[in-house]
Design a protein around this motif. Structure first.
Motif, PDB file in Angstrom:
ATOM      1  N   PHE A  74      -9.905 -19.299   2.339  1.00 48.22           N
ATOM      2  CA  PHE A  74      -8.768 -19.015   1.878  1.00 48.22           C
ATOM      3  C   PHE A  74      -8.336 -17.899   3.142  1.00 48.22           C
ATOM      4  O   PHE A  74      -7.361 -17.273   3.331  1.00 48.22           O
ATOM      5  CB  PHE A  74      -8.639 -18.187   0.697  1.00 48.22           C
ATOM      6  N   PHE A  75      -9.198 -17.159   4.155  1.00 46.11           N
ATOM      7  CA  PHE A  75      -8.569 -16.204   4.791  1.00 46.11           C
ATOM      8  C   PHE A  75      -7.625 -16.383   6.127  1.00 46.11           C
ATOM      9  O   PHE A  75      -8.434 -17.524   6.570  1.00 46.11           O
ATOM     10  CB  PHE A  75     -10.003 -15.903   5.586  1.00 46.11           C
ATOM     11  N   GLN A  76      -6.723 -16.029   5.831  1.00 51.70           N
ATOM     12  CA  GLN A  76      -5.138 -16.674   6.447  1.00 51.70           C
ATOM     13  C   GLN A  76      -4.844 -15.350   7.964  1.00 51.70           C
ATOM     14  O   GLN A  76      -4.816 -15.620   8.990  1.00 51.70           O
ATOM     15  CB  GLN A  76      -4.162 -16.970   6.028  1.00 51.70           C
ATOM     16  N   ASN A  77      -5.369 -14.532   7.698  1.00 54.20           N
ATOM     17  CA  ASN A  77      -4.307 -12.839   7.879  1.00 54.20           C
ATOM     18  C   ASN A  77      -5.538 -11.815   8.324  1.00 54.20           C
ATOM     19  O   ASN A  77      -5.314 -11.237   6.744  1.00 54.20           O
ATOM     20  CB  ASN A  77      -3.339 -12.794   7.521  1.00 54.20           C
ATOM     21  N   ALA A  78      -6.215 -11.505   9.347  1.00 51.96           N
ATOM     22  CA  ALA A  78      -6.625 -10.203   9.163  1.00 51.96           C
ATOM     23  C   ALA A  78      -5.926  -9.449   9.265  1.00 51.96           C
ATOM     24  O   ALA A  78      -4.586  -9.323   9.761  1.00 51.96           O
ATOM     25  CB  ALA A  78      -7.329 -10.654  10.869  1.00 51.96           C
ATOM     26  N   SER A  79      -6.439  -8.508   9.066  1.00 51.42           N
ATOM     27  CA  SER A  79      -5.653  -6.709   8.649  1.00 51.42           C
ATOM     28  C   SER A  79      -5.186  -6.407  10.034  1.00 51.42           C
ATOM     29  O   SER A  79      -5.922  -6.110  10.517  1.00 51.42           O
ATOM     30  CB  SER A  79      -6.408  -6.108   7.689  1.00 51.42           C
ATOM     31  N   SER A  80      -3.755  -5.461   9.947  1.00 50.65           N
ATOM     32  CA  SER A  80      -3.509  -4.522  11.147  1.00 50.65           C
ATOM     33  C   SER A  80      -2.841  -4.108  10.276  1.00 50.65           C
ATOM     34  O   SER A  80      -1.778  -4.173   9.201  1.00 50.65           O
ATOM     35  CB  SER A  80      -2.872  -5.582  11.884  1.00 50.65           C
ATOM     36  N   ARG A  81      -2.552  -2.248  10.741  1.00 51.98           N
ATOM     37  CA  ARG A  81      -1.594  -1.238  10.034  1.00 51.98           C
ATOM     38  C   ARG A  81      -0.649  -2.056  10.169  1.00 51.98           C
ATOM     39  O   ARG A  81       0.314  -1.590   8.847  1.00 51.98           O
ATOM     40  CB  ARG A  81      -2.347  -0.059  10.402  1.00 51.98           C
ATOM     41  N   LYS A  82      -0.241  -2.668  11.334  1.00 51.63           N
ATOM     42  CA  LYS A  82       1.558  -3.198  11.580  1.00 51.63           C
ATOM     43  C   LYS A  82       1.704  -3.883  10.692  1.00 51.63           C
ATOM     44  O   LYS A  82       2.715  -3.912   9.735  1.00 51.63           O
ATOM     45  CB  LYS A  82       2.007  -3.384  13.252  1.00 51.63           C
ATOM     46  N   LEU A  83       0.963  -5.453  10.401  1.00 57.55           N
ATOM     47  CA  LEU A  83       0.667  -6.645   9.502  1.00 57.55           C
ATOM     48  C   LEU A  83       1.152  -5.899   8.073  1.00 57.55           C
ATOM     49  O   LEU A  83       2.149  -6.680   7.230  1.00 57.55           O
ATOM     50  CB  LEU A  83      -0.370  -7.636   9.895  1.00 57.55           C
ATOM     51  N   VAL A  84       0.152  -5.116   7.639  1.00 62.79           N
ATOM     52  CA  VAL A  84      -0.014  -4.572   5.944  1.00 62.79           C
ATOM     53  C   VAL A  84       1.639  -4.169   6.402  1.00 62.79           C
ATOM     54  O   VAL A  84       2.070  -4.135   4.653  1.00 62.79           O
ATOM     55  CB  VAL A  84      -0.901  -4.300   5.919  1.00 62.79           C
ATOM     56  N   ASP A  85       2.056  -3.357   6.666  1.00 65.30           N
ATOM     57  CA  ASP A  85       2.609  -2.272   6.980  1.00 65.30           C
ATOM     58  C   ASP A  85       4.483  -3.424   6.900  1.00 65.30           C
ATOM     59  O   ASP A  85       4.860  -2.897   5.568  1.00 65.30           O
ATOM     60  CB  ASP A  85       3.307  -1.032   7.832  1.00 65.30           C
ATOM     61  N   ASP A  86       4.351  -4.286   8.146  1.00 63.52           N
ATOM     62  CA  ASP A  86       5.683  -5.198   7.593  1.00 63.52           C
ATOM     63  C   ASP A  86       5.525  -5.839   6.742  1.00 63.52           C
ATOM     64  O   ASP A  86       6.584  -6.044   5.852  1.00 63.52           O
ATOM     65  CB  ASP A  86       5.811  -5.631   8.847  1.00 63.52           C
ATOM     66  N   TYR A  87       4.360  -6.020   6.314  1.00 59.27           N
ATOM     67  CA  TYR A  87       4.760  -7.213   5.297  1.00 59.27           C
ATOM     68  C   TYR A  87       4.784  -6.018   3.529  1.00 59.27           C
ATOM     69  O   TYR A  87       5.346  -6.823   2.788  1.00 59.27           O
ATOM     70  CB  TYR A  87       3.077  -7.592   4.432  1.00 59.27           C
ATOM     71  N   PHE A  88       4.427  -4.892   3.847  1.00 56.63           N
ATOM     72  CA  PHE A  88       4.493  -4.473   2.197  1.00 56.63           C
ATOM     73  C   PHE A  88       6.412  -3.795   2.042  1.00 56.63           C
ATOM     74  O   PHE A  88       6.698  -4.020   1.343  1.00 56.63           O
ATOM     75  CB  PHE A  88       3.689  -2.992   2.891  1.00 56.63           C
ATOM     76  N   ASP A  89       6.903  -3.136   3.215  1.00 55.33           N
ATOM     77  CA  ASP A  89       8.618  -3.137   3.612  1.00 55.33           C
ATOM     78  C   ASP A  89       8.856  -4.594   3.000  1.00 55.33           C
ATOM     79  O   ASP A  89       9.844  -4.377   2.257  1.00 55.33           O
ATOM     80  CB  ASP A  89       8.670  -3.326   5.025  1.00 55.33           C
TER      81      ASP A  89
END
Length: 159
Positions: free
Chosen positions: A44-59
Motif C-alpha cells: 500500500f506504500f504511496q507517499n514517503a514522509s517528509s516534514r513538509k508533506l506531512v505538515d501540508d497534509y495535516f493543515d
C-alpha cells in the motif's frame, strides 16, 4: 461496484443528506497516508514522509474536519469508534497528534464510551507522543506486530 470518479461528489452529497438515528452505531476513519519507507510486507506504500508533506497534509486535514463536521449528517448521530490509520499516523508530530485528537473531540458527536484509536509504530512512538496522544483524548493504540521485530532482515527499516 466501483463508483466512477465523476460521481464522487454527487454520491457523497446523496449519502450525507440521508438522516441517521442516534441509536445507529457509527465509526469514523481518518487516514494519514505517510510512511518513512516501503516495508517488504506492504503493498500500500504511496507517499514517503517528509516534514513538509506531512505538515501540508495535516493543515488540509484540519480544514476537512472542520468542513465535514458541519454536515447535518455528521451531527445527526453519535460516533462509537474513531480510528486514525494509514500509512503511519505516528509520522505526525506529537503536537499534531494532540491537535488532531482535540479536533475530533470538539468537532464530532462522540459516544461517552467512544474508542479513539491511534495506529503507529513502536519505534516512532516516544514518551512525548504517548503523552500528547493522551492529552488529545486517544484511549487506544494499535501497533503492528512487525514493529516488535528488531532483528529480522525483512522488517520495515525506519530510522
Amino acid at each position: 461496484m466501483p463508483v466512477p470518479s465523476e460521481r464522487y461528489g454527487e454520491l457523497f452529497t446523496d449519502l450525507t443528506e440521508q438522516s441517521t438515528t442516534r441509536s445507529n452505531k457509527r465509526c469514523l476513519y481518518i487516514h494519514v497516508p505517510f510512511c518513512r519507507v516501503r516495508c517488504t510486507f506492504c503493498n500500500f506504500f504511496q507517499n514517503a514522509s517528509s516534514r513538509k508533506l506531512v505538515d501540508d497534509y495535516f493543515d488540509a486535514l484540519m480544514k476537512e474536519i472542520e468542513i465535514k463536521s458541519q454536515l447535518e449528517w455528521t451531527q445527526s448521530g453519535l460516533f462509537h469508534a474513531v480510528y486514525i490509520g494509514g500509512g503511519t499516523p505516528t509520522d505526525l508530530s506529537p503536537d499534531q497528534v494532540e491537535r488532531l485528537g482535540k479536533a475530533i473531540h470538539s468537532s464530532f458527536p462522540l459516544a461517552t464510551d467512544c474508542e479513539i484509536t491511534l495506529e503507529g509504530r513502536t519505534n516512532r512512538f516516544s514518551d512525548e507522543m504517548f503523552d500528547k496522544a493522551l492529552e488529545g483524548g486517544f484511549n487506544r493504540f494499535s501497533f503492528g506486530v512487525q514493529s516488535f521485530d528488531t532483528k529480522s532482515k525483512t522488517k520495515c527499516k525506519t530510522p
